[in-house]
Motif scaffolding. Sequence first.
Motif, PDB file in Angstrom:
ATOM      1  N   SER A 217       0.844  -1.200   0.000  1.00 48.56           N
ATOM      2  CA  SER A 217       0.000   0.000   0.000  1.00 48.56           C
ATOM      3  C   SER A 217       0.875   1.245   0.000  1.00 48.56           C
ATOM      4  CB  SER A 217      -0.921   0.014   1.227  1.00 48.56           C
ATOM      5  OG  SER A 217      -1.803  -1.086   1.204  1.00 48.56           O
TER       6      SER A 217
ATOM      7  N   ALA B 276      -5.440  -1.058  -6.781  1.00 47.55           N
ATOM      8  CA  ALA B 276      -6.814  -0.863  -6.297  1.00 47.55           C
ATOM      9  C   ALA B 276      -6.934   0.411  -5.471  1.00 47.55           C
ATOM     10  CB  ALA B 276      -7.268  -2.064  -5.472  1.00 47.55           C
TER      11      ALA B 276
ATOM     12  N   ASN C 214     -10.023   1.876  -2.667  1.00 45.53           N
ATOM     13  CA  ASN C 214     -11.302   1.663  -1.994  1.00 45.53           C
ATOM     14  C   ASN C 214     -12.135   2.938  -2.058  1.00 45.53           C
ATOM     15  OD1 ASN C 214     -10.825  -1.010  -1.273  1.00 45.53           O
ATOM     16  ND2 ASN C 214      -9.782  -0.427   0.616  1.00 45.53           N
TER      17      ASN C 214
ATOM     18  N   GLU D 228     -15.869   2.860  -1.039  1.00 40.50           N
ATOM     19  CA  GLU D 228     -16.694   2.699   0.161  1.00 40.50           C
ATOM     20  C   GLU D 228     -17.761   3.788   0.296  1.00 40.50           C
ATOM     21  OE1 GLU D 228     -16.603   0.012   1.614  1.00 40.50           O
ATOM     22  OE2 GLU D 228     -14.680  -0.787   0.940  1.00 40.50           O
TER      23      GLU D 228
ATOM     24  N   SER E 147     -19.548  -3.712  -1.756  1.00 42.97           N
ATOM     25  CA  SER E 147     -18.978  -4.062  -0.456  1.00 42.97           C
ATOM     26  C   SER E 147     -19.399  -5.447   0.028  1.00 42.97           C
ATOM     27  CB  SER E 147     -19.369  -3.008   0.591  1.00 42.97           C
ATOM     28  OG  SER E 147     -18.812  -1.761   0.261  1.00 42.97           O
TER      29      SER E 147
ATOM     30  N   GLY F 240     -17.487  -0.685  -3.323  1.00 45.40           N
ATOM     31  CA  GLY F 240     -16.341  -0.980  -2.459  1.00 45.40           C
ATOM     32  C   GLY F 240     -15.028  -0.652  -3.127  1.00 45.40           C
ATOM     33  N   SER F 241     -14.417  -1.645  -3.799  1.00 47.66           N
ATOM     34  CA  SER F 241     -13.084  -1.507  -4.364  1.00 47.66           C
ATOM     35  C   SER F 241     -13.140  -1.354  -5.878  1.00 47.66           C
ATOM     36  CB  SER F 241     -12.239  -2.733  -4.002  1.00 47.66           C
ATOM     37  OG  SER F 241     -10.976  -2.698  -4.642  1.00 47.66           O
TER      38      SER F 241
ATOM     39  N   GLN G 241     -10.603  -1.853  -8.877  1.00 50.27           N
ATOM     40  CA  GLN G 241      -9.313  -2.461  -9.186  1.00 50.27           C
ATOM     41  C   GLN G 241      -9.038  -2.374 -10.683  1.00 50.27           C
ATOM     42  OE1 GLN G 241      -9.706  -6.509  -7.810  1.00 50.27           O
ATOM     43  NE2 GLN G 241     -10.073  -5.918  -5.674  1.00 50.27           N
TER      44      GLN G 241
END
Length: 384
Positions: free
Chosen positions: A179, A226, A228, A230, A262, A357-358, A360
């Motif tokens: 990350s 990716a 996030n 959210e 999510s 959510g994500s 990617q």
Amino acid sequence: MSLVRRKIFSVGVLALMACGASAADHADHSDPSVSSSEAPRTFSWAGAYAGLHGGVASTKFNPFNREDAPAVGAQAGYNLQAGSGVLDAELEGSYMNNEVPMPDGKVETRFRGVHVTESELMVPDRIDGIGSPGLPGYMDAQHDKLFRQAVNNARSSIAAPLPANAPIWSSNSPYGDFSYGGYSWNNDVWGTGAGPQTISVHAGKQWSVWSNQPNTDGIKSYPHQALNIEKPLSSINTLTSSFNQDVPTGGAWDTAYDIWDSSHQNEIMLWTNYTGNPDGSGNVKPISYHYDRSGAAIPLYRNVNMGGATWNVFTGSNGHNVISLLCTSKSDSGTVDIKGILEWLKSKGYFGDIHVGSVQYGVEITSSPEGMNFNFNNWSVSST
């Protein structure tokens, strides 16, 4: 040991060799009848050499070193002397067991290599009045040459910037993750019969993967970057993403967005480039509820213009709902309006106000025999 220390160490070994050669030459040319103008050259730098080096890394020259990381290696080179000039070519390699903790990850260094080509102007030998080489003067000249060579090598290794593609993190672990700057990366090697794969992050929006997957059926991996989100879809005003990539011409793969809600009940894939065909045929196919007699996936919608491109839409199940959109004009760069695509799918009743959510982006690799490189030069997501 840093590249600088290894260089100076190897030069030191050469200096000892030079001392031995000098002493032998003194015995051969000590006739006092020889005048200073007639004295032959007592030393030649021409010839091949090789050596070993070892030690520990140092943070003084590279902040990505760890003080106690051992380093061992070897170097070999050749000097070609022409008059008072010397041309030197050297190859050097080192193995380092180096890991440095970083925020949300670590930097690993295992191998380093360097090649150096340089030229030098020899300092003339100094001869004493009775014809013998004056040892202090002669050795001063040789040490001066060695010192200048070591300094030049040190400057080249310290001042030269890291290559533009030098990774800040790399991993060959199947699920190696990292990350940085709000983004995350995962090697994501998950398929049956998968081969070796290495993912490398070069900057916050730049990464690459080398993958060697056998020419067999089934997806082997999905290395990806990716972000996030959210947020409920209804609370998202804008959600766009840009991509720029270099991909190989062979193999079987698709570069694609993978967008999850999510709850992981809905997966939306946006294929930007791929080795199959837009109609669902070829060596890579989207998941589908329906296939024709040739084995091609059958799209539910064709040539739908949305999100800044034209797509064929496929639906299927993989334990959850999978909606795949294949861009009819394959591309290695562009901007996608993800919000607009999600709203269109919502309008068709595929889902309601999902919680995004994500987001990617990466490459689903089915085969990449003998190893292939995928470079993602600039990927980013913007959302308000």
